[in-house]
Design a protein around this motif. Structure first.
Motif, PDB file in Angstrom:
ATOM      1  N   GLU A  79       0.836  -1.206   0.000  1.00  0.00           N
ATOM      2  CA  GLU A  79       0.000   0.000   0.000  1.00  0.00           C
ATOM      3  C   GLU A  79       0.870   1.256   0.000  1.00  0.00           C
ATOM      4  O   GLU A  79       0.566   2.229  -0.689  1.00  0.00           O
ATOM      5  CB  GLU A  79      -0.945  -0.010   1.186  1.00  0.00           C
ATOM      6  CG  GLU A  79      -2.075  -1.009   1.040  1.00  0.00           C
ATOM      7  CD  GLU A  79      -2.950  -1.139   2.277  1.00  0.00           C
ATOM      8  OE1 GLU A  79      -2.650  -0.501   3.313  1.00  0.00           O
ATOM      9  OE2 GLU A  79      -3.948  -1.884   2.200  1.00  0.00           O
ATOM     10  N   GLY A  80       1.946   1.229   0.773  1.00  0.00           N
ATOM     11  CA  GLY A  80       2.860   2.368   0.802  1.00  0.00           C
ATOM     12  C   GLY A  80       3.525   2.585  -0.548  1.00  0.00           C
ATOM     13  O   GLY A  80       3.611   3.717  -1.044  1.00  0.00           O
ATOM     14  N   PHE A  81       3.990   1.504  -1.162  1.00  0.00           N
ATOM     15  CA  PHE A  81       4.596   1.609  -2.493  1.00  0.00           C
ATOM     16  C   PHE A  81       3.590   2.127  -3.517  1.00  0.00           C
ATOM     17  O   PHE A  81       3.922   2.946  -4.365  1.00  0.00           O
ATOM     18  CB  PHE A  81       5.129   0.249  -2.953  1.00  0.00           C
ATOM     19  CG  PHE A  81       6.470  -0.136  -2.382  1.00  0.00           C
ATOM     20  CD1 PHE A  81       7.222   0.722  -1.598  1.00  0.00           C
ATOM     21  CD2 PHE A  81       6.986  -1.397  -2.639  1.00  0.00           C
ATOM     22  CE1 PHE A  81       8.450   0.348  -1.080  1.00  0.00           C
ATOM     23  CE2 PHE A  81       8.217  -1.780  -2.138  1.00  0.00           C
ATOM     24  CZ  PHE A  81       8.956  -0.904  -1.353  1.00  0.00           C
ATOM     25  N   MET A  82       2.357   1.634  -3.459  1.00  0.00           N
ATOM     26  CA  MET A  82       1.346   2.078  -4.424  1.00  0.00           C
ATOM     27  C   MET A  82       1.039   3.555  -4.233  1.00  0.00           C
ATOM     28  O   MET A  82       0.890   4.293  -5.208  1.00  0.00           O
ATOM     29  CB  MET A  82       0.072   1.238  -4.315  1.00  0.00           C
ATOM     30  CG  MET A  82      -0.952   1.584  -5.391  1.00  0.00           C
ATOM     31  SD  MET A  82      -0.338   1.503  -7.093  1.00  0.00           S
ATOM     32  CE  MET A  82      -0.502  -0.233  -7.426  1.00  0.00           C
ATOM     33  N   HIS A  83       0.951   3.985  -2.982  1.00  0.00           N
ATOM     34  CA  HIS A  83       0.734   5.416  -2.725  1.00  0.00           C
ATOM     35  C   HIS A  83       1.865   6.237  -3.340  1.00  0.00           C
ATOM     36  O   HIS A  83       1.627   7.252  -3.996  1.00  0.00           O
ATOM     37  CB  HIS A  83       0.620   5.683  -1.221  1.00  0.00           C
ATOM     38  CG  HIS A  83       0.537   7.128  -0.894  1.00  0.00           C
ATOM     39  ND1 HIS A  83      -0.605   7.875  -1.115  1.00  0.00           N
ATOM     40  CD2 HIS A  83       1.461   7.983  -0.384  1.00  0.00           C
ATOM     41  CE1 HIS A  83      -0.380   9.131  -0.757  1.00  0.00           C
ATOM     42  NE2 HIS A  83       0.868   9.213  -0.314  1.00  0.00           N
TER      43      HIS A  83
END
Length: 105
Positions: A79-83
């Motif tokens: 989720e952090g990478f996608m953000h």
């Protein structure tokens, strides 16, 4: 330690398999939607510098893993990478050893 090969093979980045698997997942999600983004790999504390690759659907991208084992994905990390990818740049921290770290900003 796996390897991300970008373009004609001149750009090769060594990452631990776990980090590489997370980068692969995000890259494939973005690129299949025809969305480009920057991937910056910061070197560990013993090596200065960083490498930034512009990931684009038209440029060849290869993920080469040292292990056949597929580990469990860290949802918070994904989720952090996608953000980060949605804002234009994913930054990961690599080490020279087998314990590379992946941290979303």
């Amino acid at each position: 330690m796996g390897q991300l090969v970008y373009g004609t093979g001149d750009a090769r980045v060594r990452l631990d398999d776990r980090t590489l698997a997370h980068v692969k997942t995000i890259a494939l999600m973005k690129l299949r939607r025809n969305e480009s983004f920057a991937l910056t790999i910061r070197q560990d504390s013993t090596t200065d510098g960083r490498t930034t690759l512009w990931l684009h659907p038209a440029i060849a991208l290869q993920f080469s893993f040292d292990s056949d084992e597929v580990g469990e994905m860290d949802r918070a990390l994904l989720e952090g990478f996608m953000h980060e990818a949605n804002t234009g740049e994913v930054v990961i921290h690599a080490t020279t050893g087998d314990d590379a770290t992946a941290e979303a900003k």
